[in-house]
Design a protein around this motif. Structure first.
Motif, PDB file in Angstrom:
ATOM      1  N   ILE A  83       1.008  -0.962   0.181  1.00 23.75           N
ATOM      2  CA  ILE A  83       0.316  -0.081   0.153  1.00 23.75           C
ATOM      3  C   ILE A  83       1.117   1.212  -0.063  1.00 23.75           C
ATOM      4  CG2 ILE A  83      -1.149   1.748   0.927  1.00 23.75           C
ATOM      5  CD1 ILE A  83      -2.793  -1.244   2.161  1.00 23.75           C
ATOM      6  N   PRO A  84       0.915   2.224  -1.236  1.00 21.49           N
ATOM      7  CA  PRO A  84       1.916   3.608  -1.463  1.00 21.49           C
ATOM      8  C   PRO A  84       1.093   4.132   0.163  1.00 21.49           C
ATOM      9  CG  PRO A  84      -0.069   3.442  -2.974  1.00 21.49           C
ATOM     10  CD  PRO A  84      -0.035   1.460  -2.551  1.00 21.49           C
ATOM     11  N   SER A  85       2.071   5.506   0.704  1.00 22.21           N
ATOM     12  CA  SER A  85       1.884   6.151   1.490  1.00 22.21           C
ATOM     13  C   SER A  85       0.341   7.143   0.934  1.00 22.21           C
ATOM     14  CB  SER A  85       2.962   7.044   2.003  1.00 22.21           C
ATOM     15  OG  SER A  85       3.336   7.700   0.788  1.00 22.21           O
ATOM     16  N   ASN A  86      -0.050   7.413  -0.533  1.00 23.29           N
ATOM     17  CA  ASN A  86      -0.734   8.188  -1.099  1.00 23.29           C
ATOM     18  C   ASN A  86      -2.300   7.354  -0.797  1.00 23.29           C
ATOM     19  OD1 ASN A  86      -0.033   6.583  -2.742  1.00 23.29           O
ATOM     20  ND2 ASN A  86      -0.699   7.933  -4.600  1.00 23.29           N
ATOM     21  N   HIS A  87      -2.065   6.149  -0.459  1.00 24.55           N
ATOM     22  CA  HIS A  87      -3.558   5.104  -0.723  1.00 24.55           C
ATOM     23  C   HIS A  87      -3.925   5.078   0.519  1.00 24.55           C
ATOM     24  CE1 HIS A  87      -3.541   4.554  -5.247  1.00 24.55           C
ATOM     25  NE2 HIS A  87      -3.993   6.011  -4.933  1.00 24.55           N
ATOM     26  N   LEU A  88      -3.044   5.174   1.839  1.00 23.88           N
ATOM     27  CA  LEU A  88      -3.436   5.166   2.925  1.00 23.88           C
ATOM     28  C   LEU A  88      -4.714   5.236   3.449  1.00 23.88           C
ATOM     29  CD1 LEU A  88       0.096   5.599   4.929  1.00 23.88           C
ATOM     30  CD2 LEU A  88      -1.290   3.536   5.042  1.00 23.88           C
ATOM     31  N   HIS A  89      -5.046   6.727   2.918  1.00 22.12           N
ATOM     32  CA  HIS A  89      -5.849   7.358   3.424  1.00 22.12           C
ATOM     33  C   HIS A  89      -7.418   6.778   3.260  1.00 22.12           C
ATOM     34  CE1 HIS A  89      -5.498   9.404  -0.128  1.00 22.12           C
ATOM     35  NE2 HIS A  89      -6.908   9.928  -0.284  1.00 22.12           N
ATOM     36  N   ASN A  90      -7.314   6.290   1.948  1.00 18.47           N
ATOM     37  CA  ASN A  90      -8.238   5.520   1.286  1.00 18.47           C
ATOM     38  C   ASN A  90      -8.674   4.221   2.029  1.00 18.47           C
ATOM     39  OD1 ASN A  90      -6.256   6.211  -1.611  1.00 18.47           O
ATOM     40  ND2 ASN A  90      -8.341   7.132  -2.009  1.00 18.47           N
ATOM     41  N   PHE A  91      -7.856   3.454   1.989  1.00 14.31           N
ATOM     42  CA  PHE A  91      -7.541   2.405   2.779  1.00 14.31           C
ATOM     43  C   PHE A  91      -8.184   2.736   4.183  1.00 14.31           C
ATOM     44  CE2 PHE A  91      -4.888   0.036  -0.171  1.00 14.31           C
ATOM     45  CZ  PHE A  91      -5.669  -1.077  -0.595  1.00 14.31           C
ATOM     46  N   GLU A  92      -8.532   3.798   4.998  1.00 18.13           N
ATOM     47  CA  GLU A  92      -8.400   3.884   6.148  1.00 18.13           C
ATOM     48  C   GLU A  92     -10.205   4.814   5.884  1.00 18.13           C
ATOM     49  OE1 GLU A  92      -4.471   6.155   8.253  1.00 18.13           O
ATOM     50  OE2 GLU A  92      -6.352   7.241   7.224  1.00 18.13           O
ATOM     51  N   HIS A  93     -10.845   5.109   4.573  1.00 18.56           N
ATOM     52  CA  HIS A  93     -11.751   5.720   4.992  1.00 18.56           C
ATOM     53  C   HIS A  93     -12.470   4.461   4.015  1.00 18.56           C
ATOM     54  CE1 HIS A  93      -9.929  10.013   3.638  1.00 18.56           C
ATOM     55  NE2 HIS A  93     -10.628   9.913   4.853  1.00 18.56           N
ATOM     56  N   SER A  94     -11.790   3.101   3.381  1.00 19.74           N
ATOM     57  CA  SER A  94     -12.860   2.070   3.026  1.00 19.74           C
ATOM     58  C   SER A  94     -12.739   1.423   4.135  1.00 19.74           C
ATOM     59  CB  SER A  94     -12.379   1.769   1.799  1.00 19.74           C
ATOM     60  OG  SER A  94     -10.741   1.277   2.485  1.00 19.74           O
ATOM     61  N   SER A  95     -12.181   1.686   5.230  1.00 21.74           N
ATOM     62  CA  SER A  95     -12.572   0.988   6.590  1.00 21.74           C
ATOM     63  C   SER A  95     -13.977   0.986   7.277  1.00 21.74           C
ATOM     64  CB  SER A  95     -11.094   0.683   7.348  1.00 21.74           C
ATOM     65  OG  SER A  95      -9.691   0.384   6.281  1.00 21.74           O
ATOM     66  N   ILE A  96     -13.765   2.109   7.254  1.00 22.22           N
ATOM     67  CA  ILE A  96     -15.304   2.827   7.967  1.00 22.22           C
ATOM     68  C   ILE A  96     -16.388   2.119   7.635  1.00 22.22           C
ATOM     69  CG2 ILE A  96     -16.229   4.761   8.703  1.00 22.22           C
ATOM     70  CD1 ILE A  96     -13.456   6.365   8.673  1.00 22.22           C
ATOM     71  N   SER A  97     -16.432   2.162   6.269  1.00 24.63           N
ATOM     72  CA  SER A  97     -17.447   2.242   4.953  1.00 24.63           C
ATOM     73  C   SER A  97     -17.494   0.476   5.608  1.00 24.63           C
ATOM     74  CB  SER A  97     -16.987   2.259   3.338  1.00 24.63           C
ATOM     75  OG  SER A  97     -17.016   3.746   3.255  1.00 24.63           O
ATOM     76  N   ILE A  98     -16.653  -0.638   5.452  1.00 26.90           N
ATOM     77  CA  ILE A  98     -16.532  -1.853   5.330  1.00 26.90           C
ATOM     78  C   ILE A  98     -17.900  -2.120   6.626  1.00 26.90           C
ATOM     79  CG2 ILE A  98     -15.681  -3.825   5.874  1.00 26.90           C
ATOM     80  CD1 ILE A  98     -13.195  -2.322   3.961  1.00 26.90           C
ATOM     81  N   THR A  99     -17.219  -1.342   7.577  1.00 25.47           N
ATOM     82  CA  THR A  99     -17.239  -1.719   9.383  1.00 25.47           C
ATOM     83  C   THR A  99     -19.217  -1.248   9.265  1.00 25.47           C
ATOM     84  OG1 THR A  99     -15.343  -0.974  10.273  1.00 25.47           O
ATOM     85  CG2 THR A  99     -17.292  -1.358  11.753  1.00 25.47           C
ATOM     86  N   LEU A 100     -19.507  -0.112   8.817  1.00 23.79           N
ATOM     87  CA  LEU A 100     -20.967  -0.031   8.420  1.00 23.79           C
ATOM     88  C   LEU A 100     -21.401  -0.426   7.571  1.00 23.79           C
ATOM     89  CD1 LEU A 100     -20.051   3.853   7.745  1.00 23.79           C
ATOM     90  CD2 LEU A 100     -21.993   3.602   9.998  1.00 23.79           C
ATOM     91  N   PHE A 101     -21.091  -0.958   6.755  1.00 22.86           N
ATOM     92  CA  PHE A 101     -21.795  -2.145   5.448  1.00 22.86           C
ATOM     93  C   PHE A 101     -22.446  -3.248   6.818  1.00 22.86           C
ATOM     94  CE2 PHE A 101     -22.026  -5.455   3.177  1.00 22.86           C
ATOM     95  CZ  PHE A 101     -22.972  -5.527   1.876  1.00 22.86           C
TER      96      PHE A 101
END
Length: 315
Positions: A83-101
């Motif tokens: 995971i490149p550093s510029n995509h870390l926030h993408n994984f963080e945001h998607s993790s929130i969405s996964i938990t809500l799902f």
């Protein structure tokens, strides 16, 4: 999520869900104040799981945007699979969405199976989702010291209230004030996310002395010097307080309007039932009077027959 649309779209979703919960909680409490019980989600008349389906649909779109549509190569990993550093926030945001799902999906399953601990487990799943959201925003990989960090820090206050009130709903399901506060906090999360989207990614709304700078593939607000940064943070704090007051006024006004509206309906229904009961009682009284009038008449005739003249010839 690090764009205007990436904040406004989920913010609007949180706002709608919070408003939907607020309307239903007030309505239920106005109609049944003594038997009120907090619900984790509210079914609709035509599609029972519409709220939960919309949450899952929104989370799916968010995950797709963060991990597959948004990145330049339509996938968030580097060529070596890391995971490149510029995509870390993408994984963080998607993790929130996964938990809500996960929350929405298991809420449907629990409703279909209907185990004894259904509502408690559903509230627990909601608190897990808010806890995950709070953790990832608190440990966010983006700048914590700049203007965006100030917006994120204040957002954590609303998330924390949502988390605490959801946990309290497990042991205090009959507390309307707790449900009211939870609904308002979810709604305010949406409002603040939308404010973030417009204020951080609209050039004309950026504070004086600050500018937009492209860093690691996404735009970030930077300021010329410490004085400009402190001024920008102070403006963010003022915005938060103003929007908080506005949401509070809106929520209480909505409560007063709905309480007055639904209390009148309840009184009208009670009065109508009382009138129907009175009519039934009057009918019963009339029937009793008629029976009483008929009873003496029949008794009198029977007495007349018993005292009829004797047949002298037969005697």
């Amino acid at each position: 999520m690090g764009t205007l649309v990436g904040h406004v779209a989920p913010g609007f979703g949180f706002f709608i869900i919070g408003l939907w919960h607020l309307l239903n909680h007030i309505k239920n409490h106005a109609i049944n104040p003594k038997s009120y019980t907090s619900l984790p989600w509210f079914p609709t008349s035509k599609i029972r799981y519409l709220e939960l389906i919309l949450i899952m649909a929104g989370c799916t779109m968010s995950i797709a945007m963060e991990l597959f549509i948004g990145p330049d190569r339509h996938q968030p990993l580097d060529r070596d699979g890391t995971i490149p550093s510029n995509h870390l926030h993408n994984f963080e945001h998607s993790s929130i969405s996964i938990t809500l799902f996960m929350y929405a999906a298991f809420s449907i399953v629990l409703d279909k199976i209907a185990p004894p601990a259904q509502y408690g487990l559903t509230h627990l799943l909601g608190s897990i989702a808010f806890g995950q959201q709070l953790l990832l925003f608190h440990l966010h990989s983006t700048d914590h010291m700049g203007v965006e960090g100030q917006y994120h820090w204040l957002l954590q206050i609303a998330i924390f209230i949502s988390l605490v009130t959801t946990l309290l709903d497990i042991n205090y399901p009959k507390s309307f004030l707790n449900s009211f506060a939870r609904s308002v906090s979810i709604m305010f999360q949406g409002v603040w996310l939308m404010v973030m989207g417009f204020m951080l990614w609209t050039p004309q709304f950026i504070a004086k002395g600050c500018f937009m700078n492209l860093e690691e593939g996404h735009k970030v607000v930077r300021c010329h010097g410490e004085k400009a940064l402190e001024r920008a943070k102070s403006l963010v704090n003022i915005q938060f307080s103003w929007y908080f007051v506005g949401v509070t006024i809106f929520s209480l006004s909505l409560y007063l309007i709905m309480i007055k509206l639904y209390s009148k309906k309840v009184e009208y229904q009670s009065l109508k039932n009382f009138e129907e009961q009175e009519e039934d009682n009057e009918d019963d009284v009339e029937a009793q009077k008629k029976r009483k009038l008929e009873e003496p008449r029949s008794t009198f005739l029977q007495m007349g027959k018993s005292f009829a003249p004797m047949d002298m010839e037969s005697s």
